[in-house]
Design an enzyme around this catalytic site. Structure first.
Site, mmCIF file in Angstrom:
data_model
loop_
_atom_site.group_PDB
_atom_site.id
_atom_site.type_symbol
_atom_site.label_atom_id
_atom_site.label_comp_id
_atom_site.label_asym_id
_atom_site.label_seq_id
_atom_site.Cartn_x
_atom_site.Cartn_y
_atom_site.Cartn_z
ATOM 1 N N CYS A 294 0.830 -1.209 0.000
ATOM 2 C CA CYS A 294 0.000 0.000 0.000
ATOM 3 C C CYS A 294 0.864 1.259 0.000
ATOM 4 O O CYS A 294 1.350 1.685 1.053
ATOM 5 C CB CYS A 294 -0.906 -0.025 1.228
ATOM 6 S SG CYS A 294 -1.880 1.473 1.401
ATOM 7 N N CYS B 78 -0.382 4.139 2.121
ATOM 8 C CA CYS B 78 -0.174 3.987 3.573
ATOM 9 C C CYS B 78 1.295 4.224 3.931
ATOM 10 O O CYS B 78 1.592 4.846 4.940
ATOM 11 C CB CYS B 78 -0.517 2.574 4.046
ATOM 12 S SG CYS B 78 -2.000 1.882 3.353
ATOM 13 N N ASP B 79 2.210 3.682 3.124
ATOM 14 C CA ASP B 79 3.616 3.610 3.546
ATOM 15 C C ASP B 79 4.574 4.459 2.709
ATOM 16 O O ASP B 79 5.770 4.504 3.012
ATOM 17 C CB ASP B 79 4.091 2.139 3.502
ATOM 18 C CG ASP B 79 3.254 1.269 4.430
ATOM 19 O OD1 ASP B 79 2.856 1.775 5.491
ATOM 20 O OD2 ASP B 79 2.998 0.100 4.092
#
Ligand code: NAP
Length: 344
Positions: free
Chosen positions: A141, A144-145
């Site tokens: 992701c 997200c990261d």
């Protein structure tokens, strides 16, 4: 009273999953006064919460954030009386009605109809060390990261829309972004492919696969071994005496964008039929009915082909309408059964 309700209570409809399909089903079922219970699952909100802008959902000419779309959908479903509970179905007993769903926390939920909208989860590529390094520089992701990789050289694995979206997003943070694709042709839609191909900060490694990830949980990802072959799918060729080329690269992050697998593990020992790919089989024609009467499928868990937010919303609404119709018919069904028993 537990989070998912009173165990003795029999719900009309339970919706397993709270992505766009589950939410759409919840809006329709709630508006039909079925007071649906939505079990939010391990990834509440589903895949859209991991995406940036959704540009192709009808009615949002400027695009809409995936998270915003989900939050709005949840509010809408709640407004009509849908109830939400934390919970993931671990086991389902679907031979008799009411159906019994056992959640991972041991709670049992009983329901007349079940809408399975459990979606799909990110696929892994099977590279060496991926188990150890997932979450330590290896991610599924980018939204997200990605921000953890400011100034890093990163790889994105895959050639579909997800991989292009991840690569484009990562250009905001990374020093360099290289898409590693196992063939020499992208699967992504033209618009996404062109955006990535024309981007100055994205390079492509064609006919290349990720064999091994270097690093440790202490250091994070430090590099990778890539395998290339001019005819593509090099991993398949390495054991056949083919001339595969192996290269070690230094990178600080690796992002998988290689598609998804349907979340149907909890249905494996039930009479609900699954396809070879693990998707929920629905009956022929335009319906969300499965091979078990009273169980309906919606969204990516039953759709190996379209997998769009808008089609998931569509099948979610269909599942709720199908469940409503099925529940309406049940008193007749029960009368027929009683009459049949009486005449025996
Ligand atoms: P996808 O279209 O199935 O693409 C998966 C990609 O990963 C393919 O290029 C595939 O290679 C590659 N791949 C699969 N397994 C692999 C492995 N083990 N090792 C290396 N490569 C592997 O999946 P997706 O990109 O997640 O897209 C799914 C659906 O969501 C599509 O319908 C897409 O349009 C939609 N989507 C839309 C958007 C958007 O519009 N913004 C964003 C994301 C997703 P091959 O090509 O060789 O098979």
């Amino acid at each position: 009273m537990s989070d998912a309700g009173n165990a003795a209570e029999i719900r009309d409809v339970v919706i397993a999953g709270s992505g766009v399909a589950g939410l759409s089903a919840a809006v329709y079922a709630a508006r039909a006064d079925l007071e649906p219970l939505v079990l939010e699952g391990p990834e509440p909100g589903g895949q859209l919460t991991l995406t940036t802008d959704v540009e192709n959902f009808l009615g949002f000419p400027e695009g809409v954030g995936g998270m915003e779309l989900i939050q709005r959908g949840k509010e809408q479903a709640k407004r009509f009386g849908a109830e939400f509970a934390h919970g993931t179905v671990e086991n389902a007993t679907l031979e008799d009605r009411p159906f019994e769903l056992t959640l991972t926390n041991g709670e049992v939920v009983r329901t007349g109809a079940l809408i399975v909208a459990t979606g799909a989860s990110a696929r892994w590529v099977g590279a060496e060390n991926e188990d150890e390094l997932m979450g330590y520089g290896l991610s599924t992701c980018a939204t997200c990261d990605g921000a953890f990789h400011r100034g890093d050289d990163v790889l994105v694995i895959g050639g579909g829309d997800s991989a292009m979206e991840e690569a484009l997003f990562l250009t905001k943070f990374a020093e360099s972004v290289t898409v590693v694709h196992r063939r020499d042709e992208l699967r992504a839609s033209e618009v996404m492919a062109d955006r990535a191909l024309e981007h100055d900060d994205i390079q492509f490694r064609w006919n290349t696969e990720l064999l091994e990830i270097h690093g440790s949980q202490e250091t994070g990802v430090t590099g990778a071994t890539l395998l290339s072959h001019p005819d593509g799918r090099p991993k398949e060729k390495r054991d056949d005496g083919n001339d595969v080329e192996r290269e070690e690269v230094d990178v600080g992050g690796i992002f998988y964008g290689v598609g998804h697998v349907p979340n149907t593990d909890f249905l494996e020992d039930t009479p609900v039929e699954l396809s070879d790919s693990g998707h929920l089989e629905t009956l022929e024609g335009m319906t969300t009915e499965t091979t078990v009467a009273g169980v309906f499928g919606a969204g990516d868990v039953m759709d190996p082909d379209y997998r769009q937010a808008i089609t998931s919303a569509g099948t979610g609404s269909m599942a709720a309408l199908d469940a409503e119709e099925w529940l309406d018919k049940r008193p007749d069904e029960a009368t027929q059964e009683l009459l049949a028993e009486a005449s025996d």
